[in-house]
Design an enzyme around this catalytic site. Structure first.
Site, PDB file in Angstrom:
ATOM      1  N   SER A 275     -38.479  66.576 112.105  1.00  0.00           N
ATOM      2  CA  SER A 275     -37.338  66.611 111.192  1.00  0.00           C
ATOM      3  C   SER A 275     -36.224  67.466 111.807  1.00  0.00           C
ATOM      4  CB  SER A 275     -37.789  67.130 109.824  1.00  0.00           C
ATOM      5  OG  SER A 275     -36.843  66.826 108.827  1.00  0.00           O
TER       6      SER A 275
ATOM      7  N   ASP B  72     -40.472  56.349 106.029  1.00  0.00           N
ATOM      8  CA  ASP B  72     -39.803  57.646 105.920  1.00  0.00           C
ATOM      9  C   ASP B  72     -38.639  57.557 104.927  1.00  0.00           C
ATOM     10  OD1 ASP B  72     -38.286  60.027 106.332  1.00  0.00           O
ATOM     11  OD2 ASP B  72     -39.105  60.200 108.355  1.00  0.00           O
TER      12      ASP B  72
ATOM     13  N   HIS C 196     -42.421  60.975 105.401  1.00  0.00           N
ATOM     14  CA  HIS C 196     -41.807  62.152 106.016  1.00  0.00           C
ATOM     15  C   HIS C 196     -42.741  63.357 105.885  1.00  0.00           C
ATOM     16  CE1 HIS C 196     -38.214  63.867 107.857  1.00  0.00           C
ATOM     17  NE2 HIS C 196     -38.333  64.937 107.083  1.00  0.00           N
TER      18      HIS C 196
END
Length: 310
Positions: free
Chosen positions: A114, A261, A289
């Site tokens: 991320s 995601d 995610h």
């Protein structure tokens, strides 16, 4: 991104305190110090221990030295008065270099999840000699202005031409109540956090609430100040390079991304891979995610295979 352990027997490495920019950063390493180093860089508002112990074990078993650490404003690292001492994601990237220096690592395999993926990309551009390989996991291309895209969604404005898709509406809704205000007790904290993890996890793979509950329990207990992690949102508003900069990346690059995601839809991974010369894109079926324990071996094996190239 999260570390999921249902038992209380957590993996513990060789811990140390790293001094950087007047702050103290908690860090630990595992494995043979003579083996190639893998630096795990977590995402926004996430602690270093949110890298699954299962991933760390498999990387160590594969002959890697593994380092993980708490960003500033998370876990056991220093907290910052952001109004008095504002910082940027570029400063957080310097923290990562300070961690490598403290462990005596001149060059490392960078694996960023991320926001950690953005930090790793930035370092691959600005400090290429320090980067053996780059793995961008569940991330987006350097220079993407997600905050502006989200603002357009909230205002009901159309996306800009060529703009990457914003986070899913259900995730934006979940984020509104994901951070309890004030001094929440553990159960109040968990009640606020678990709905967010359910959305981040995505609809395809089984959601095991106990994994996320155990992870957030550990996060709650380790944090100096849970609210301080929100400073990462402010840090992320400062510009830091552009997607075009990625053409200069010379490190072998792997882009790992989930097909489900909700934060950065797959187009973000495709754009990252397209921007880095020779990058390899691997889409993980059903992953959202988060880092479910069920995917530990798959993700670690992809990283091991990739880091063998250097």
């Amino acid at each position: 991104m999260q570390e999921n352990e249902t038992k209380n027997e957590y993996l513990t490495g060789r811990e140390r305190t790293v001094r950087a920019d007047g702050l103290e950063l908690w860090a630990e390493d595992f494995g043979d110090p003579d083996h190639p180093a893998v630096l795990l860089v977590m995402g926004a508002q996430a602690q270093g221990i949110q890298w699954n112990d299962g991933i760390v074990r498999r990387l160590v078993d594969g002959g890697r030295r593994v380092i993980r650490y708490d960003h500033r404003d998370t876990g056991r690292s220093s907290t910052v008065d952001f109004a008095a001492q504002p910082y940027t994601v570029a400063d957080m990237a310097c923290d990562a270099l300070a961690v490598l220096d403290a462990f005596g690592v001149a060059r490392a395999h960078l694996v960023g999840a991320s926001l950690g993926g953005i930090i790793a990309q930035h370092l691959a551009v600005t400090h290429a000699r320090r980067v053996l390989t780059l793995t961008s996991l569940s991330s987006q291309p350097l220079g993407t202005d997600t905050a502006a895209a989200v603002q357009r969604v909230l205002e009901g404005a159309p996306p800009l031409p060529g703009e990457l898709p914003p986070p899913k509406p259900e995730l934006l809704a979940a984020l509104v109540s994901a951070f309890p205000k004030g001094q929440a007790d553990l159960e109040e904290y968990l009640a606020a956090r678990l709905p967010l993890w359910r959305v981040l996890h995505g609809p395809a793979l089984p959601f095991h609430e106990d994994e996320y509950r155990a992870m957030e329990h550990r996060v709650y207990e380790r944090a100096r100040d849970l609210q301080a992690a929100l400073n990462h949102t402010f840090a992320g508003t400062a510009p830091m390079g552009s997607t075009a900069d990625l053409v200069s990346v010379t490190a072998p690059t792997l882009v790992l991304h989930g097909t489900e995601d909700p934060m950065f839809p797959p187009e973000h991974a495709e754009a990252t891979a397209a921007a880095v010369p020779g990058a390899r894109l691997v889409m993980v079926q059903g992953m959202g995610h988060t880092l479910p324990q069920a995917l530990d071996d798959l993700l670690a094996d992809e990283i091991l295979h990739h880091t063998e190239r250097a």
